[in-house]
Design an enzyme around this catalytic site. Structure first.
Site, PDB file in Angstrom:
ATOM      1  N   HIS A  37       8.865  -3.385  -1.893  1.00  0.00           N
ATOM      2  CA  HIS A  37       8.928  -4.639  -1.134  1.00  0.00           C
ATOM      3  C   HIS A  37      10.385  -4.985  -0.787  1.00  0.00           C
ATOM      4  CE1 HIS A  37       5.117  -5.397  -3.609  1.00  0.00           C
ATOM      5  NE2 HIS A  37       4.681  -5.398  -2.373  1.00  0.00           N
ATOM      6  N   GLN A  61      -9.649  -8.681   2.113  1.00  0.00           N
ATOM      7  CA  GLN A  61      -9.423  -7.237   2.160  1.00  0.00           C
ATOM      8  C   GLN A  61      -9.868  -6.539   0.884  1.00  0.00           C
ATOM      9  OE1 GLN A  61      -5.062  -7.820   2.710  1.00  0.00           O
ATOM     10  NE2 GLN A  61      -4.840  -6.042   1.398  1.00  0.00           N
ATOM     11  N   SER A 185       3.986   0.643  -6.735  1.00  0.00           N
ATOM     12  CA  SER A 185       2.825  -0.150  -6.337  1.00  0.00           C
ATOM     13  C   SER A 185       2.631  -1.249  -7.376  1.00  0.00           C
ATOM     14  CB  SER A 185       1.576   0.745  -6.310  1.00  0.00           C
ATOM     15  OG  SER A 185       0.407  -0.055  -6.288  1.00  0.00           O
TER      16      SER A 185
HETATM   17  P1  AMP Z   1       1.356  -5.017  -0.930  1.00  0.00           P
HETATM   18  O1  AMP Z   1       2.035  -6.173  -1.581  1.00  0.00           O
HETATM   19  O2  AMP Z   1       1.017  -3.900  -1.867  1.00  0.00           O
HETATM   20  O3  AMP Z   1       0.213  -5.420  -0.022  1.00  0.00           O
HETATM   21  O4  AMP Z   1       2.423  -4.365   0.041  1.00  0.00           O
HETATM   22  C1  AMP Z   1       3.123  -5.140   0.977  1.00  0.00           C
HETATM   23  C2  AMP Z   1       3.922  -4.225   1.857  1.00  0.00           C
HETATM   24  O5  AMP Z   1       4.809  -3.444   1.055  1.00  0.00           O
HETATM   25  C3  AMP Z   1       3.051  -3.223   2.633  1.00  0.00           C
HETATM   26  O6  AMP Z   1       3.560  -3.069   3.938  1.00  0.00           O
HETATM   27  C4  AMP Z   1       3.200  -1.965   1.825  1.00  0.00           C
HETATM   28  O7  AMP Z   1       3.014  -0.787   2.592  1.00  0.00           O
HETATM   29  C5  AMP Z   1       4.634  -2.084   1.357  1.00  0.00           C
HETATM   30  N1  AMP Z   1       4.830  -1.242   0.161  1.00  0.00           N
HETATM   31  C6  AMP Z   1       4.078  -1.250  -0.960  1.00  0.00           C
HETATM   32  N2  AMP Z   1       4.520  -0.308  -1.810  1.00  0.00           N
HETATM   33  C7  AMP Z   1       5.565   0.308  -1.197  1.00  0.00           C
HETATM   34  C8  AMP Z   1       6.451   1.368  -1.565  1.00  0.00           C
HETATM   35  N3  AMP Z   1       6.343   1.989  -2.721  1.00  0.00           N
HETATM   36  N4  AMP Z   1       7.407   1.725  -0.687  1.00  0.00           N
HETATM   37  C9  AMP Z   1       7.520   1.097   0.514  1.00  0.00           C
HETATM   38  N5  AMP Z   1       6.730   0.084   0.905  1.00  0.00           N
HETATM   39  C10 AMP Z   1       5.760  -0.305   0.069  1.00  0.00           C
END
Ligand code: AMP
Length: 285
Positions: A37, A61, A185
């Site tokens: 993030h 989702q 993640s």
């Molecule tokens: P999330 O909070 O998991 O829904 O992710 C929010 C944003 O962060 C999304 O655009 C994801 O693709 C991005 N994101 C999550 N994990 C990663 C990572 N390891 N590297 C780059 N971007 C990420």
């Protein structure tokens, strides 16, 4: 940094910023922030005057038997990270603000939403496209930032923006990984120490596939089988899919051809935790 929870108020403030000539970058997230993030936030900082971080665990989702309720949340920690990264606004609305009684308008990006992740998580991309459309309407961004880790999601958003003539530039940031290669993640927090070690095999098997392809393998079946056999060495893993797709359509391919780009994507449950990862590669002539 200001924290806003009301959509109308966020929209008012940001339309003021926009009218005074500021370029707005938005980073949509579900919070429980990690360095992936942060990479998105930094990219947004580089290219915009105002950075808006949205934090919203979006119920539409998640499937009925998925982890919406137990999805990790820590707004205090997220605030500190956002502050350190000099985010201008956090927008973290409640579920009722985003989906008030009577809400009934959804965005369906047909085709790509039914493949891979969409096949295993019916309705997932409809929820994603709907909330991202709403977040764009509320935050009025010039640019939005997404991670390559969710490559299919990125494609769904790009298609929505194109199909609906939305004046937003959609940017992507490469996947940020732990030192051992595991893609960062929020869901990694669910893994037990043993599962955490095993989970490295997801990326290892993708890297091995890259080498196999570099040494001349072109058959989807052979490559996918060797990835699956490595992942199956993890005791309590169950594979949802391993697929080689054309990144323009997310349709599977059977034979890799020179000069073309491919994405190898996978989703695996390690214990009860569902993890996804992918790599992109171009086949040499
Ligand atoms: P999330 O909070 O998991 O829904 O992710 C929010 C944003 O962060 C999304 O655009 C994801 O693709 C991005 N994101 C999550 N994990 C990663 C990572 N390891 N590297 C780059 N971007 C990420």
């Amino acid at each position: 940094m200001r924290e806003i929870t009301k959509p109308d108020q966020m929209q008012d403030i940001l339309s003021g910023e926009k009218n005074s000539g500021k370029r707005i970058g938005v980073v949509p997230t579900m919070g429980y922030l990690h360095d992936g993030h942060v990479a998105l936030i930094r990219e947004a900082q580089n290219e915009n005057d105002i950075v808006v971080l949205t934090i919203f665990v979006n119920p539409t989702q998640f499937g009925p038997n998925e982890d919406f309720e137990r999805y990790p949340r820590d707004i205090e920690r997220d605030r500190k990270i956002a502050e350190q990264e000099k985010v201008d606004y956090i927008f973290n609305p409640s579920v009722d603000e985003i989906y008030p009684q009577g809400f009934s308008t959804y965005v369906d990006v047909e085709g790509v939403s039914d493949l891979l992740e969409g096949e295993w998580r019916p309705g997932h991309f409809r929820g994603v496209a709907t909330v991202v459309m709403k977040l764009f309407q509320i935050t009025l961004p010039d640019a939005a930032y997404f991670g390559q880790k969710d490559a299919q999601q990125l494609m769904v958003i790009r298609k929505m923006v194109r199909d609906l003539h939305m004046p937003v530039s959609v940017n992507h940031v490469p996947t940020v990984r732990e030192p051992d290669g595991l893609a960062m993640s929020s869901r990694n927090a669910y893994l037990s120490p043993g599962e955490r070690k095993d989970a490295v095999m997801l990326f290892t098997s993708l890297q091995d596939a890259r080498e196999q392809i570099a040494s001349g393998e072109r058959s989807r079946d052979v490559i996918v089988e060797s990835i699956k056999s490595k992942i199956n060495t993890i005791g309590n893993a169950s594979i949802d899919y391993v697929e080689i797709v054309d990144p323009g359509t997310f349709r599977s391919v059977q034979q890799l051809e020179p000069g073309r780009e491919y994405c190898i994507a996978l989703a695996v449950r390690v214990g009860k935790t569902r993890l996804i990862d992918n790599i992109f590669l171009i086949i040499n002539n």
